[in-house]
Design an enzyme around this catalytic site. Structure first.
Site, PDB file in Angstrom:
ATOM      1  N   GLU A   1      85.495 140.466  60.055  1.00 55.82           N
ATOM      2  CA  GLU A   1      84.341 140.049  60.850  1.00 55.82           C
ATOM      3  C   GLU A   1      83.783 141.265  61.588  1.00 55.82           C
ATOM      4  OE1 GLU A   1      85.227 136.780  63.469  1.00 55.82           O
ATOM      5  OE2 GLU A   1      83.187 136.712  64.279  1.00 55.82           O
TER       6      GLU A   1
ATOM      7  N   ASN B   1      82.692 133.677  64.176  1.00 51.15           N
ATOM      8  CA  ASN B   1      81.730 133.274  65.197  1.00 51.15           C
ATOM      9  C   ASN B   1      80.477 134.141  65.157  1.00 51.15           C
ATOM     10  OD1 ASN B   1      83.609 131.395  66.049  1.00 51.15           O
ATOM     11  ND2 ASN B   1      84.397 132.662  67.709  1.00 51.15           N
TER      12      ASN B   1
ATOM     13  N   GLU C   1      82.770 127.275  61.629  1.00 52.95           N
ATOM     14  CA  GLU C   1      83.269 126.463  62.755  1.00 52.95           C
ATOM     15  C   GLU C   1      82.146 125.750  63.494  1.00 52.95           C
ATOM     16  OE1 GLU C   1      85.934 128.783  65.248  1.00 52.95           O
ATOM     17  OE2 GLU C   1      87.457 128.859  63.676  1.00 52.95           O
TER      18      GLU C   1
ATOM     19  N   GLU D   1      90.637 130.746  57.546  1.00 50.85           N
ATOM     20  CA  GLU D   1      91.110 131.512  58.714  1.00 50.85           C
ATOM     21  C   GLU D   1      92.477 130.979  59.078  1.00 50.85           C
ATOM     22  OE1 GLU D   1      88.722 132.211  62.214  1.00 50.85           O
ATOM     23  OE2 GLU D   1      86.885 132.192  61.017  1.00 50.85           O
TER      24      GLU D   1
ATOM     25  N   GLN E   1      92.765 138.429  60.691  1.00 50.47           N
ATOM     26  CA  GLN E   1      91.828 139.091  59.813  1.00 50.47           C
ATOM     27  C   GLN E   1      92.584 140.214  59.099  1.00 50.47           C
ATOM     28  OE1 GLN E   1      88.038 139.863  61.772  1.00 50.47           O
ATOM     29  NE2 GLN E   1      88.004 137.832  62.703  1.00 50.47           N
TER      30      GLN E   1
END
Ligand code: AHR
Length: 496
Positions: free
Chosen positions: A22, A67, A168, A287, A344
């Site tokens: 990310e 996110n 999410e 995730e 991650q």
């Protein structure tokens, strides 16, 4: 334990050894990319990191969030670097320089032999941005966005196959958070438009961010009511921590993960029955990991800094044991879990860490991930295990021995993975492998440590595996000593 070649769960989809990068903290800037680093290649990618990622053999990497994707404009990250805007990155409250974007990330993924699993923004954006983005990435040419890609130096389409419809969206923290009704409608209409651009893609719809969400598992059910025929996978996310320092309970948390998978499998099949559909929706556990060590420290981060150390959990030995159990949970459920991404990959809750300007090194959790990725390819076998059990704060009947087995028919190898959750005693394993005639034990790898809290650092690998595990194979029975609190990989191969 009985390990029989006929007790097949499923052919394992290699993508369960996927990961995630990310635009967050030092994952991209300082992890993947550090142009001033002595190990940087001509594009600024760290070669030491590339080598470690290759060692993990990661087939698919989810990108760019997380996110972050819920307020991301993909256009900011393409074209001449000098023209790319600096933006307030709202999810993590940092500055995003956009030096790295889609094209550079695809280049990097090619270097580490991974395919990209791309996420589109369904928080602040929607159908229009998604259809333009997929045209940019996958359309051969002769249209505005495909020609823009060519103008940016990428003649051939990237042909990205797997796409996430947001991230999410059930979470109130998400920018553009949506109820299941709102999300389900948007995901369906976005899926339709994206498939019109490229009918060969596979799509992943959001499910619950974790099992503790008040909308779990209704969020999945409502989303599937809307999207069932338009998508291929439903997404699951889950992180665990040992906040109360109750290791027996902590090591049992993979049972919650198993329950999560079973619940969502049932939810998918319930909607399948309701819709009289012939199609089966599979699971993308995109995730998963341990995440809690860095929570407190992250509260001190100065807002609007560039690539600060964020979510930099330093993992200990017991975390590696739980990660091993989580990986084995995917193997046992490989008939339905077709994609999984350790969250991650570099610096941010990651198996690989780097120092800016300095070394790249392996965290404790690197090892079970590397082992299962290396020896967990082939067919997952249904383990028949009878183990002593214990009760913990949140779980009853926790087997001390957690295990999974994989048969690689091509290589004529069988691997038994096992965690001994007992914190004080070793367990004698007896495994009946008579269906594998002419096989010998070739290696018994063990990850163990007297100190459950031992960690690795840039200068010390206090937690690393050895191959001195004690096991024998006589008359089709493996006898192995599984040390207290240990991760074991017992490898068998056909005699040549
Ligand atoms: O991986 C860190 C964050 O965890 C991701 O951005 C988000 O999807 C999840 O809450």
């Amino acid at each position: 334990m009985v390990v029989d070649k006929d007790f097949r769960v499923s052919e394992i989809d290699d993508r369960i050894y996927g990961s995630f990068i990310e635009h967050l903290g030092r994952a991209v800037y300082g992890g993947v990319y550090e142009p001033d680093h002595p190990e940087a290649d001509e594009n600024g990618f760290r070669k030491d990191v590339i080598e470690l990622v290759k060692e993990l053999n990661v087939p698919i990497i989810r990108y760019p969030g997380g996110n972050m994707v819920s307020a991301y404009n993909w256009e900011d990250g393409v074209g001449p670097k000098v023209e790319r805007p600096r933006r307030l990155e709202l999810a993590w409250r940092t500055i995003e320089t956009n030096e790295i974007g889609t094209n550079e990330f695809v280049d990097w993924a090619n270097l580490v032999n991974s395919e990209v699993m791309m996420a589109v923004n369904l928080g602040t954006r929607g159908i229009d941005a998604a259809r333009n983005f997929i045209e940019y990435c996958n359309h051969p040419g002769g249209t505005y966005y495909s020609d823009l890609r060519k103008k940016h130096g990428y003649e051939k389409p990237h042909n990205i196959k797997t796409w996430c419809l947001g991230n999410e969206m059930d979470g109130p923290w998400q920018i553009g958070h949506k109820t299941a009704e709102e999300y389900g409608r948007l995901a369906l209409e976005t899926a339709k438009a994206m498939r019109l651009v490229d009918p060969t893609i596979e799509l992943v719809a959001c499910g619950s961010s974790n099992t503790g969400m008040p909308t779990f598992p209704q969020y999945e059910a409502t989303t599937l009511e809307h999207t069932y025929e338009a998508i291929d996978y439903i997404s699951l996310h889950q992180y665990y921590g040992n906040r109360n320092n109750d290791t027996a309970n902590y090591l049992a948390k993979s049972m919650d993960m198993e329950h999560f998978i079973k619940t969502i499998t049932s939810t998918c099949d319930y909607i399948k029955a309701k819709k009289r559909s012939k199609k089966t929706i599979n699971l993308s556990f995109d995730e998963w990991n341990v995440w809690y060590h860095s929570n407190q420290k992250d509260k001190e981060i100065e807002p609007w800094s560039i690539a600060p150390p964020q979510l930099e959990d330093v993992y200990n030995f017991e975390d590696a044991l739980l990660v091993g159990s989580m990986l084995m949970t995917f193997l046992r459920n490989s008939d339905r879990v077709k994609i999984a991404c350790m969250a991650q990959l570099v610096n941010v809750i990651a198996p690989i860490m780097t120092e800016n300007g300095g070394k790249a090194w392996k965290q404790t959790i690197f090892y079970p991930y590397a082992h299962v990725s290396a020896y967990g390819r082939g067919v997952a076998l249904q383990p028949v295990v009878s183990s002593p059990k214990y009760d913990s704060k949140d779980f009853t009947d926790v087997p001390y021995i957690d295990s999974a087995s994989v048969y690689n028919e091509e290589k004529e190898e069988v691997t038994i993975f096992a965690v001994n959750r007992h914190l004080k005693e070793s367990v004698e394993l007896s495994a009946d492998v008579r269906s594998f005639e002419g096989y010998d034990i070739i290696e018994h790898i063990v990850l163990e440590n007297e100190d459950l809290k031992a960690v690795n650092t840039a200068t010390s690998q206090a937690v690393q595996p050895h191959s001195n595990g004690v096991s024998t194979l006589t008359n089709g029975i493996v006898e192995a000593n599984l040390g207290k609190a240990s991760w074991n990989v017992i490898r068998l191969a056909k005699r040549k």
